[in-house]
Design an enzyme around this catalytic site. Structure first.
Site, PDB file in Angstrom:
ATOM      1  N   GLY A  23     102.805 -19.568 -44.618  1.00  0.00           N
ATOM      2  CA  GLY A  23     102.229 -18.218 -44.647  1.00  0.00           C
ATOM      3  C   GLY A  23     103.300 -17.157 -44.422  1.00  0.00           C
ATOM      4  N   ASN A  59      97.484 -25.971 -45.284  1.00  0.00           N
ATOM      5  CA  ASN A  59      96.519 -26.456 -46.288  1.00  0.00           C
ATOM      6  C   ASN A  59      96.521 -25.567 -47.524  1.00  0.00           C
ATOM      7  OD1 ASN A  59      95.265 -24.159 -45.381  1.00  0.00           O
ATOM      8  ND2 ASN A  59      93.278 -25.101 -44.977  1.00  0.00           N
ATOM      9  N   LEU A  60      97.485 -24.634 -47.597  1.00  0.00           N
ATOM     10  CA  LEU A  60      97.652 -23.755 -48.759  1.00  0.00           C
ATOM     11  C   LEU A  60      96.434 -22.864 -49.001  1.00  0.00           C
ATOM     12  CD1 LEU A  60      99.342 -26.289 -51.245  1.00  0.00           C
ATOM     13  CD2 LEU A  60     100.455 -24.791 -49.571  1.00  0.00           C
ATOM     14  N   PHE A 111     100.654 -20.895 -36.141  1.00  0.00           N
ATOM     15  CA  PHE A 111     100.297 -19.699 -36.925  1.00  0.00           C
ATOM     16  C   PHE A 111      98.985 -19.882 -37.671  1.00  0.00           C
ATOM     17  CE2 PHE A 111     105.007 -19.465 -36.966  1.00  0.00           C
ATOM     18  CZ  PHE A 111     105.194 -18.164 -36.537  1.00  0.00           C
ATOM     19  N   LYS A 130      92.672 -14.668 -41.113  1.00  0.00           N
ATOM     20  CA  LYS A 130      93.086 -13.396 -40.480  1.00  0.00           C
ATOM     21  C   LYS A 130      92.464 -12.123 -41.047  1.00  0.00           C
ATOM     22  CE  LYS A 130      97.129 -12.618 -43.352  1.00  0.00           C
ATOM     23  NZ  LYS A 130      98.461 -12.107 -43.486  1.00  0.00           N
ATOM     24  N   SER A 132      97.519 -11.161 -31.031  1.00  0.00           N
ATOM     25  CA  SER A 132      97.571  -9.884 -31.742  1.00  0.00           C
ATOM     26  C   SER A 132      97.314  -8.723 -30.786  1.00  0.00           C
ATOM     27  CB  SER A 132      96.485  -9.902 -32.817  1.00  0.00           C
ATOM     28  OG  SER A 132      96.259  -8.615 -33.309  1.00  0.00           O
ATOM     29  N   TYR A 138      87.187 -12.001 -35.703  1.00  0.00           N
ATOM     30  CA  TYR A 138      88.623 -12.315 -35.756  1.00  0.00           C
ATOM     31  C   TYR A 138      89.298 -11.938 -34.434  1.00  0.00           C
ATOM     32  CZ  TYR A 138      93.610 -11.873 -36.577  1.00  0.00           C
ATOM     33  OH  TYR A 138      94.980 -11.977 -36.446  1.00  0.00           O
ATOM     34  N   LYS A 154      91.215 -14.270 -31.098  1.00  0.00           N
ATOM     35  CA  LYS A 154      92.518 -14.133 -30.436  1.00  0.00           C
ATOM     36  C   LYS A 154      92.334 -14.054 -28.914  1.00  0.00           C
ATOM     37  CE  LYS A 154      94.870 -14.483 -34.149  1.00  0.00           C
ATOM     38  NZ  LYS A 154      95.512 -15.772 -34.419  1.00  0.00           N
ATOM     39  N   TYR A 182     101.353  -9.811 -31.555  1.00  0.00           N
ATOM     40  CA  TYR A 182     102.063  -9.061 -32.597  1.00  0.00           C
ATOM     41  C   TYR A 182     101.418  -7.699 -32.781  1.00  0.00           C
ATOM     42  CZ  TYR A 182     102.773 -13.958 -34.159  1.00  0.00           C
ATOM     43  OH  TYR A 182     103.003 -15.295 -34.255  1.00  0.00           O
ATOM     44  N   ASN A 237     102.208  -4.706 -35.837  1.00  0.00           N
ATOM     45  CA  ASN A 237     101.914  -4.796 -37.278  1.00  0.00           C
ATOM     46  C   ASN A 237     103.102  -5.312 -38.076  1.00  0.00           C
ATOM     47  OD1 ASN A 237     100.062  -2.735 -35.988  1.00  0.00           O
ATOM     48  ND2 ASN A 237      99.108  -3.040 -37.974  1.00  0.00           N
ATOM     49  N   PRO A 240      85.140   2.488 -40.202  1.00  0.00           N
ATOM     50  CA  PRO A 240      84.654   2.075 -38.885  1.00  0.00           C
ATOM     51  C   PRO A 240      85.554   1.000 -38.276  1.00  0.00           C
ATOM     52  CG  PRO A 240      82.973   1.706 -40.596  1.00  0.00           C
ATOM     53  CD  PRO A 240      84.203   2.186 -41.290  1.00  0.00           C
TER      54      PRO A 240
HETATM   55  N1  LIG Z   1      99.863 -10.569 -40.390  1.00  0.00           N
HETATM   56  C1  LIG Z   1      99.395  -9.860 -39.394  1.00  0.00           C
HETATM   57  O1  LIG Z   1      99.228  -8.649 -39.522  1.00  0.00           O
HETATM   58  C2  LIG Z   1      99.073 -10.510 -38.054  1.00  0.00           C
HETATM   59  C3  LIG Z   1      98.939  -9.699 -36.921  1.00  0.00           C
HETATM   60  C4  LIG Z   1      98.622 -10.308 -35.698  1.00  0.00           C
HETATM   61  C5  LIG Z   1      98.456 -11.685 -35.621  1.00  0.00           C
HETATM   62  N2  LIG Z   1      98.583 -12.440 -36.751  1.00  0.00           N
HETATM   63  C6  LIG Z   1      98.379 -13.892 -36.643  1.00  0.00           C
HETATM   64  O2  LIG Z   1      99.576 -14.544 -37.025  1.00  0.00           O
HETATM   65  C7  LIG Z   1      99.273 -15.791 -37.651  1.00  0.00           C
HETATM   66  C8  LIG Z   1      99.967 -15.845 -38.989  1.00  0.00           C
HETATM   67  O3  LIG Z   1      99.582 -14.742 -39.784  1.00  0.00           O
HETATM   68  P1  LIG Z   1     100.112 -14.535 -41.264  1.00  0.00           P
HETATM   69  O4  LIG Z   1     100.048 -13.087 -41.541  1.00  0.00           O
HETATM   70  O5  LIG Z   1     101.375 -15.257 -41.465  1.00  0.00           O
HETATM   71  O6  LIG Z   1      98.916 -15.245 -42.061  1.00  0.00           O
HETATM   72  P2  LIG Z   1      98.954 -16.112 -43.401  1.00  0.00           P
HETATM   73  O7  LIG Z   1      97.562 -16.215 -43.893  1.00  0.00           O
HETATM   74  O8  LIG Z   1      99.998 -15.603 -44.327  1.00  0.00           O
HETATM   75  O9  LIG Z   1      99.445 -17.533 -42.854  1.00  0.00           O
HETATM   76  C9  LIG Z   1      98.569 -18.476 -42.285  1.00  0.00           C
HETATM   77  C10 LIG Z   1      98.859 -19.829 -42.937  1.00  0.00           C
HETATM   78  O10 LIG Z   1      98.015 -20.808 -42.313  1.00  0.00           O
HETATM   79  C11 LIG Z   1      97.478 -21.638 -43.310  1.00  0.00           C
HETATM   80  N3  LIG Z   1      96.191 -22.153 -42.791  1.00  0.00           N
HETATM   81  C12 LIG Z   1      95.083 -21.446 -42.441  1.00  0.00           C
HETATM   82  N4  LIG Z   1      94.126 -22.262 -41.988  1.00  0.00           N
HETATM   83  C13 LIG Z   1      94.630 -23.525 -42.033  1.00  0.00           C
HETATM   84  C14 LIG Z   1      94.119 -24.807 -41.706  1.00  0.00           C
HETATM   85  N5  LIG Z   1      92.869 -24.969 -41.253  1.00  0.00           N
HETATM   86  N6  LIG Z   1      94.918 -25.894 -41.866  1.00  0.00           N
HETATM   87  C15 LIG Z   1      96.184 -25.752 -42.325  1.00  0.00           C
HETATM   88  N7  LIG Z   1      96.729 -24.571 -42.660  1.00  0.00           N
HETATM   89  C16 LIG Z   1      95.958 -23.460 -42.516  1.00  0.00           C
HETATM   90  C17 LIG Z   1      97.326 -20.743 -44.545  1.00  0.00           C
HETATM   91  O11 LIG Z   1      97.322 -21.483 -45.770  1.00  0.00           O
HETATM   92  C18 LIG Z   1      98.570 -19.871 -44.431  1.00  0.00           C
HETATM   93  O12 LIG Z   1      99.674 -20.426 -45.115  1.00  0.00           O
HETATM   94  C19 LIG Z   1      97.753 -15.864 -37.718  1.00  0.00           C
HETATM   95  O13 LIG Z   1      97.313 -16.606 -36.602  1.00  0.00           O
HETATM   96  C20 LIG Z   1      97.324 -14.435 -37.603  1.00  0.00           C
HETATM   97  O14 LIG Z   1      96.039 -14.303 -37.058  1.00  0.00           O
HETATM   98  C21 LIG Z   1      98.900 -11.885 -37.962  1.00  0.00           C
END
Ligand SMILES: NC(=O)c1ccc[n+]([C@@H]2O[C@H](COP(=O)([O-])OP(=O)(O)OC[C@H]3O[C@@H](n4cnc5c(N)ncnc54)[C@H](O)[C@@H]3O)[C@@H](O)[C@H]2O)c1
Length: 339
Positions: free
Chosen positions: A10, A32-33, A81, A85, A125, A150, A154, A178, A180, A297
């Site tokens: 991700g 899991n893509l 990760f 999200k 987050s 969501y 967290k 995190y 943004n 909202p």
């Molecule tokens: N991007 C943001 O703005 C942000 C902000 C705060 C927190 N986060 C948290 O950071 C983490 C990563 O975020 P991101 O932006 O890289 O998200 P992303 O969706 O790009 O990456 C998440 C990855 O996890 C994989 N995935 C999801 N569920 C799965 C499962 N059940 N089994 C295997 N793989 C699985 C997805 O295919 C993806 O590749 C998340 O936990 C998200 O909640 C993100």
């Protein structure tokens, strides 16, 4: 040392895999893509000259999680990760979010409980703070009732880890809150690739810049901020990725002061939506088509981090400017669309 990175293909995960490999860690990615693609492995390999071990499966399948930890008994740390999200989708499909974000977390912690020693880093987050009463937001700011399933995952996720640490002294964990994350790797080989309509501001801006979206909607310009638009703390994803390595090193070297610790990861500087648009216009040399629409909202007025704790304790600091982050996001968008 072997590190498991769940969701490592991700957006934030892939940049973290790069930084881990740069520091000599051996990385095993599980994904899991569902929100990423196999191309990301090529991107990581092109940057680091090393392909991480990749296991494709859905972490919601508990027996597969068990077999994974059987197969890789020498995992020295886990950076978790993998999660769903999209805030809006979580309102529509709360059970999917609770299953994926909390069920999976429990399965992993159950496996870590079997180990003599376990190091765990969790993607949390700034959403846990809601609209904080004071800016900048320190780690001591109260956690406010979640606005969405969501956000709730967290908050509850943090509680689950904290409770586990209380009874399992061999488990050491750090929750990283995190702000943004934006931008992309300077190589232009990995970045953020939202499936469908982007939920976040920056990919929406860059896609609008490319002509893939007609117009950006700015939700409200009558907030009590200088230009009336909402303020967030935008952090370059490479800076964010490096913080994970710092947090992991802290645990591996037994430098943590408590079994469970929390850190804010941001730049400490707030930028308004209009400032982000201006930054895009500067780095891309083009005007962005946007319009001001009604408030949305659930949006908080402003959120930016007090990063003192992460700076002092982790010895880490975000160094990239907003323009640098926007430029990398723009380069990535152009690369993706022309490859
Ligand atoms: N991007 C943001 O703005 C942000 C902000 C705060 C927190 N986060 C948290 O950071 C983490 C990563 O975020 P991101 O932006 O890289 O998200 P992303 O969706 O790009 O990456 C998440 C990855 O996890 C994989 N995935 C999801 N569920 C799965 C499962 N059940 N089994 C295997 N793989 C699985 C997805 O295919 C993806 O590749 C998340 O936990 C998200 O909640 C993100």
């Amino acid at each position: 040392m072997k590190i498991l990175v769940t969701g490592g293909l991700g957006f934030i995960g892939s940049h973290t895999v790069v930084e881990l490999q740069n520091e000599g860690f051996e990385v095993v990615v599980v994904d899991n893509l569902s929100n990423s693609s196999l191309d990301v492995l090529d991107g990581i390999e092109a940057i680091t000259d090393k392909r991480p071990i990749f296991e494709e499966f859905d972490l919601r399948e508990k027996p597969k999680v068990e077999s994974f930890f059987q197969k890789y008994q020498d995992i020295a740390g886990v950076i978790h990760f993998a999660a769903s999200k999209a805030v809006g989708e979580s309102v529509e499909k709360p059970l999917l979010y609770y299953e994926n974000n909390l069920g999976v977390l429990v399965y992993i912690l159950q496996e870590l409980k079997k180990k003599q020693r376990a190091n765990f880093i969790f993607s949390s987050s700034c959403t846990v703070y809601g609209q904080a009463d004071q800016m900048p937001i320190t780690e001591e700011s109260p956690v406010k009732p979640a606005e969405s399933p969501y956000g709730n995952t967290k908050q509850v996720g943090e509680e689950i880890i904290k409770d586990s640490c209380k009874v399992n002294p061999q488990l050491k964990a750090i929750a990283l809150r995190y702000f943004n994350p934006i931008g992309a790797h300077a190589s232009g080989k990995i970045g953020e690739l939202p499936i469908g309509v982007p939920q976040n501001l920056v990919p929406f801006i860059t896609q609008t810049g490319m002509g893939l979206r007609e117009q950006l909607s700015v939700f409200g310009d009558d907030y009590p901020t200088e230009d009336g638009t909402c303020i967030r703390d935008y952090i370059h994803v490479v800076d964010l990725a490096k913080a994970h390595v710092a947090a992991l090193q802290r645990l591996l070297k037994d430098k943590n002061e408590a079994n469970y610790e929390v850190f804010n990861l941001g730049t400490g500087k707030g930028s308004s939506v209009l400032e982000v648009i201006r930054s895009f216009e500067r780095v891309s040399g083009q005007k962005l088509n946007y319009k001001i629409v009604d408030r949305r909202p659930g949006d908080v007025v402003q959120a930016y981090a007090d990063t003192t704790k992460a700076n002092k304790v982790l010895g880490w600091k975000a160094i990239s400017t907003l323009d640098e982050a926007m430029e990398s996001a723009w380069e990535w968008e152009k690369n993706v669309r022309t490859r």
